[in-house]
Design an enzyme around this catalytic site. Structure first.
Site, PDB file in Angstrom:
ATOM      1  N   LYS A 184      26.455  -3.799 -10.877  1.00  0.00           N
ATOM      2  CA  LYS A 184      27.720  -3.333 -11.459  1.00  0.00           C
ATOM      3  C   LYS A 184      28.068  -1.966 -10.881  1.00  0.00           C
ATOM      4  CE  LYS A 184      28.801  -0.924 -14.843  1.00  0.00           C
ATOM      5  NZ  LYS A 184      29.825  -0.233 -14.056  1.00  0.00           N
ATOM      6  N   GLU A 260      17.914   7.217 -12.187  1.00  0.00           N
ATOM      7  CA  GLU A 260      18.234   8.315 -11.261  1.00  0.00           C
ATOM      8  C   GLU A 260      19.409   9.052 -11.890  1.00  0.00           C
ATOM      9  OE1 GLU A 260      16.620   9.143  -8.613  1.00  0.00           O
ATOM     10  OE2 GLU A 260      15.396   7.378  -8.192  1.00  0.00           O
ATOM     11  N   CYS A 294      24.288  14.404  -6.938  1.00  0.00           N
ATOM     12  CA  CYS A 294      23.244  14.769  -7.907  1.00  0.00           C
ATOM     13  C   CYS A 294      22.313  15.808  -7.288  1.00  0.00           C
ATOM     14  CB  CYS A 294      22.461  13.536  -8.316  1.00  0.00           C
ATOM     15  SG  CYS A 294      21.859  12.619  -6.895  1.00  0.00           S
ATOM     16  N   GLU A 391      25.992  20.575 -14.768  1.00  0.00           N
ATOM     17  CA  GLU A 391      26.243  20.059 -13.428  1.00  0.00           C
ATOM     18  C   GLU A 391      27.703  20.355 -13.076  1.00  0.00           C
ATOM     19  OE1 GLU A 391      25.328  15.823 -13.446  1.00  0.00           O
ATOM     20  OE2 GLU A 391      24.582  15.984 -11.422  1.00  0.00           O
TER      21      GLU A 391
HETATM   22  P1  NAD Z   1      28.231   7.781 -15.200  1.00  0.00           P
HETATM   23  O1  NAD Z   1      26.959   7.907 -15.945  1.00  0.00           O
HETATM   24  O2  NAD Z   1      29.506   8.068 -15.906  1.00  0.00           O
HETATM   25  O3  NAD Z   1      28.403   6.294 -14.633  1.00  0.00           O
HETATM   26  C1  NAD Z   1      27.420   5.696 -13.817  1.00  0.00           C
HETATM   27  C2  NAD Z   1      27.560   4.198 -13.924  1.00  0.00           C
HETATM   28  O4  NAD Z   1      27.283   3.785 -15.255  1.00  0.00           O
HETATM   29  C3  NAD Z   1      28.954   3.642 -13.604  1.00  0.00           C
HETATM   30  O5  NAD Z   1      28.824   2.390 -12.971  1.00  0.00           O
HETATM   31  C4  NAD Z   1      29.561   3.468 -14.985  1.00  0.00           C
HETATM   32  O6  NAD Z   1      30.571   2.485 -15.006  1.00  0.00           O
HETATM   33  C5  NAD Z   1      28.349   3.015 -15.771  1.00  0.00           C
HETATM   34  N1  NAD Z   1      28.416   3.232 -17.215  1.00  0.00           N
HETATM   35  C6  NAD Z   1      28.995   4.261 -17.892  1.00  0.00           C
HETATM   36  N2  NAD Z   1      28.825   4.096 -19.228  1.00  0.00           N
HETATM   37  C7  NAD Z   1      28.106   2.953 -19.379  1.00  0.00           C
HETATM   38  C8  NAD Z   1      27.597   2.246 -20.514  1.00  0.00           C
HETATM   39  N3  NAD Z   1      27.786   2.688 -21.763  1.00  0.00           N
HETATM   40  N4  NAD Z   1      26.889   1.112 -20.304  1.00  0.00           N
HETATM   41  C9  NAD Z   1      26.675   0.661 -19.055  1.00  0.00           C
HETATM   42  N5  NAD Z   1      27.130   1.279 -17.931  1.00  0.00           N
HETATM   43  C10 NAD Z   1      27.840   2.411 -18.101  1.00  0.00           C
HETATM   44  O7  NAD Z   1      28.057   8.662 -13.896  1.00  0.00           O
HETATM   45  P2  NAD Z   1      29.095   8.894 -12.709  1.00  0.00           P
HETATM   46  O8  NAD Z   1      30.138   9.840 -13.182  1.00  0.00           O
HETATM   47  O9  NAD Z   1      29.538   7.580 -12.124  1.00  0.00           O
HETATM   48  O10 NAD Z   1      28.150   9.581 -11.609  1.00  0.00           O
HETATM   49  C11 NAD Z   1      27.875  10.927 -11.611  1.00  0.00           C
HETATM   50  C12 NAD Z   1      26.506  11.185 -12.197  1.00  0.00           C
HETATM   51  O11 NAD Z   1      25.534  10.430 -11.488  1.00  0.00           O
HETATM   52  C13 NAD Z   1      26.070  12.634 -12.073  1.00  0.00           C
HETATM   53  O12 NAD Z   1      25.450  13.057 -13.249  1.00  0.00           O
HETATM   54  C14 NAD Z   1      25.075  12.589 -10.918  1.00  0.00           C
HETATM   55  O13 NAD Z   1      24.142  13.639 -10.938  1.00  0.00           O
HETATM   56  C15 NAD Z   1      24.445  11.271 -11.118  1.00  0.00           C
HETATM   57  N6  NAD Z   1      23.833  10.779  -9.879  1.00  0.00           N
HETATM   58  C16 NAD Z   1      22.473  10.759  -9.800  1.00  0.00           C
HETATM   59  C17 NAD Z   1      21.859  10.334  -8.633  1.00  0.00           C
HETATM   60  C18 NAD Z   1      20.369  10.309  -8.527  1.00  0.00           C
HETATM   61  O14 NAD Z   1      19.871   9.614  -7.655  1.00  0.00           O
HETATM   62  N7  NAD Z   1      19.619  11.026  -9.353  1.00  0.00           N
HETATM   63  C19 NAD Z   1      22.634   9.917  -7.547  1.00  0.00           C
HETATM   64  C20 NAD Z   1      24.024   9.954  -7.665  1.00  0.00           C
HETATM   65  C21 NAD Z   1      24.604  10.383  -8.853  1.00  0.00           C
END
Ligand code: NAD
Length: 488
Positions: A184, A260, A294, A391
């Protein structure tokens, strides 16, 4: 880049869900619009999956699991290798697609295609290197066999900031290990994942092994999958807040999880650092992906004796950065993903200035269509400023100072996150000592970018659980089985 070239790349993407080897519309007929963050214009309307579609995708992944696990590792590896070749052939189209839906400059999108593709190559090689152990037990009464089995169907959730690499970093090890998946992607950037899924199909991935759900209802679509007793593993990349909520849901089924999550990377510059290299590293660690990584350096912690010079040099470079649509030549700063991200970055800048920081350059949104913010440098950031805790996820470089090594370490570790740290020093003994003192899963010692498919990527503390890439990556998708055979 011509409008016709952009249109051709967009139109080539399947706009449907991939379930059981079929590209299908949502069961409700609903669609969602994917927009260009640099113009606000709709790029493509694609299927918007419902919870019923999620159930069918889960059924497909479960049905395909046994045959995929029984497929020879060499065959699985060769399919991944073929996908690697196809991505390499189509790198330019994939890079353009990513720039259009996510906004990163084209040169960076090309870099992500190359990096993301390495996971397909790496795990095509790892597929045939899953081994076990065989030996006599200490009592001499039995022979112990330790083997590795695929965990089973996996649910993979990816974020919008690295649409290709976050998908390949999960799909490739899962498939190499013999697991089927439901993927997803984020609703903001789903097109790259759909294009990748089409490539995986073309490379020979059997029906049902990779299923893709694009949806505006991530919670509603995820719930039936995470609650399904046939699911064995949840791998998530995204914010710590959502990761925490998903771990609670995963607890009901006692699912294996890989998380992650967010970061708040310190970038520490000691008085003995090579400042030329530190400035280059700082710009890469901060402004790559428009600050939306991230691994982005979030807090610059610079020795007081070199802070002014460091700030002067980075400010000069940041003031010269070109902001614009990622497809334009020479642009190094594209748009943020949406207007909410602009507001968050600027509120952190305003709070820092209100608490005593100095704005050296930038600090405002850019008018016009698209979610642009000026690349920004703040100096003298004071303790207690929100920008040191949260962040930033934007092109804002915030500098605070320190006097002693212990103080630098205490500041760097004063966060609930622990993904990566960056340290610049020319003192070899200090460098070695610091490896053990930073509470992070990864570290760049005189390096501003650390990611590599051959290295274990991941965090400690609230930055996550598990590792992606490296020798470790495939083990997230394997479970260990021990068998005893009496010796007599
Ligand atoms: P997010 O947590 O808002 O969303 C990530 C994913 O989760 C998306 O596909 C979103 O649709 C889904 N999602 C959101 N709420 C959900 C729920 N209740 N149930 C199931 N799925 C759900 O994050 P974002 O804004 O897309 O990405 C940015 C974040 O990701 C930052 O905090 C960044 O640090 C982190 N990130 C971490 C890594 C790593 O490897 N550690 C890599 C890239 C990004």
């Amino acid at each position: 880049m011509t409008a016709a070239a952009e249109r051709a790349v967009l139109d080539a993407v399947p706009a449907s869900l991939l379930i059981a080897g079929e590209w299908v519309a949502s069961s409700t007929g609903a669609t969602l619009d994917v927009t260009d963050p640099s113009t606000g214009e709709v790029l493509r309307s694609i299927a918007d999956a419902s919870p019923e579609d999620a159930q069918r995708a889960m059924d497909a992944a479960a049905a395909a699991q046994a045959a995929w696990a029984a497929t020879a590792p060499r065959v699985r590896g060769e399919i991944l290798r073929k996908a690697f070749e196809l991505v390499r052939e189509r790198a330019e189209d994939l890079a353009l697609l990513m720039t259009l839906e996510m906004g990163k400059p084209l040169a960076e999108a090309r870099g992500e295609v190359a990096y993301g593709n390495e996971f397909l190559r790496w795990f095509s090689e790892e597929a045939v290197r899953v081994t076990g152990r065989y030996g006599l037990n200490p009592e001499g009464t039995g022979r112990m066999i330790v083997s590795q089995r695929p965990v089973g169907p996996c649910y993979l959730i990816t974020p919008w900031n690295f649409p290709l690499a976050m998908a390949t970093r999960k799909i490739a090890p899962a498939l190499a290990a013999g697991c089927t998946v439901v993927v997803k992607p984020a609703a903001l950037t789903p097109l790259t994942t759909l294009a990748l899924a089409a490539i995986l199909e073309e490379a020979g991935v059997p029906a049902g092994v990779v299923n893709v759900l694009t949806t505006s209802d991530s919670r509603g679509v995820s719930a039936p999958i995470i609650g399904d007793p046939r699911l064995r593993k949840l791998s998530f990349t995204g914010s710590t807040e959502v990761g925490r909520a998903l771990m609670k849901q995963a607890a009901d089924g006692v699912l294996r999880v890989s998380m992650e999550l967010g970061g708040n990377a310190p970038f520490v510059v000691f008085e003995d650092a090579d400042l030329d290299k530190a400035v280059e590293g700082a710009l890469a660690a901060k402004f790559r992906n428009i600050g939306q990584a991230c691994t982005a350096a979030n807090r610059f912690i610079v020795h007081a004796s070199v802070a002014d010079e460091f700030a002067r040099r980075v400010t000069e470079r940041v003031a010269a950065m070109r902001v614009g649509r990622g497809t334009e030549d020479g642009v190094t700063i594209g748009p943020l993903i949406d207007d909410r991200a602009v507001a968050t970055s600027l509120s952190l800048v305003d709070d820092a200035v209100a608490k005593g920081a100095t704005l050296a350059v930038g600090g405002a949104a850019i008018d016009g269509p698209g979610s642009f913010v000026q690349p920004t440098v703040l100096t003298d950031v004071q303790p207690g400023s929100a920008i040191l805790r949260e962040e930033i996820f934007g092109p804002v470089l915030a500098i605070a100072t320190f006097d002693t090594e212990d103080q630098a370490i205490a500041l760097a570790n004063a966060t609930e996150y622990g993904l990566v740290s960056y340290v610049y020093t020319q003192d070899l003994a200090r460098g070695h000592r610091l490896i053990d003192r930073f509470d992070t899963g990864m570290m760049g010692l005189n390096a501003g970018v650390v990611s590599n498919a051959a290295a274990p990527f991941g965090g400690v503390k609230q930055s996550g659980i598990g590792r992606e890439g490296g020798l470790e990556g495939i083990h997230e998708y394997l479970s260990t089985k021990y068998t005893l055979i009496p010796a007599d």
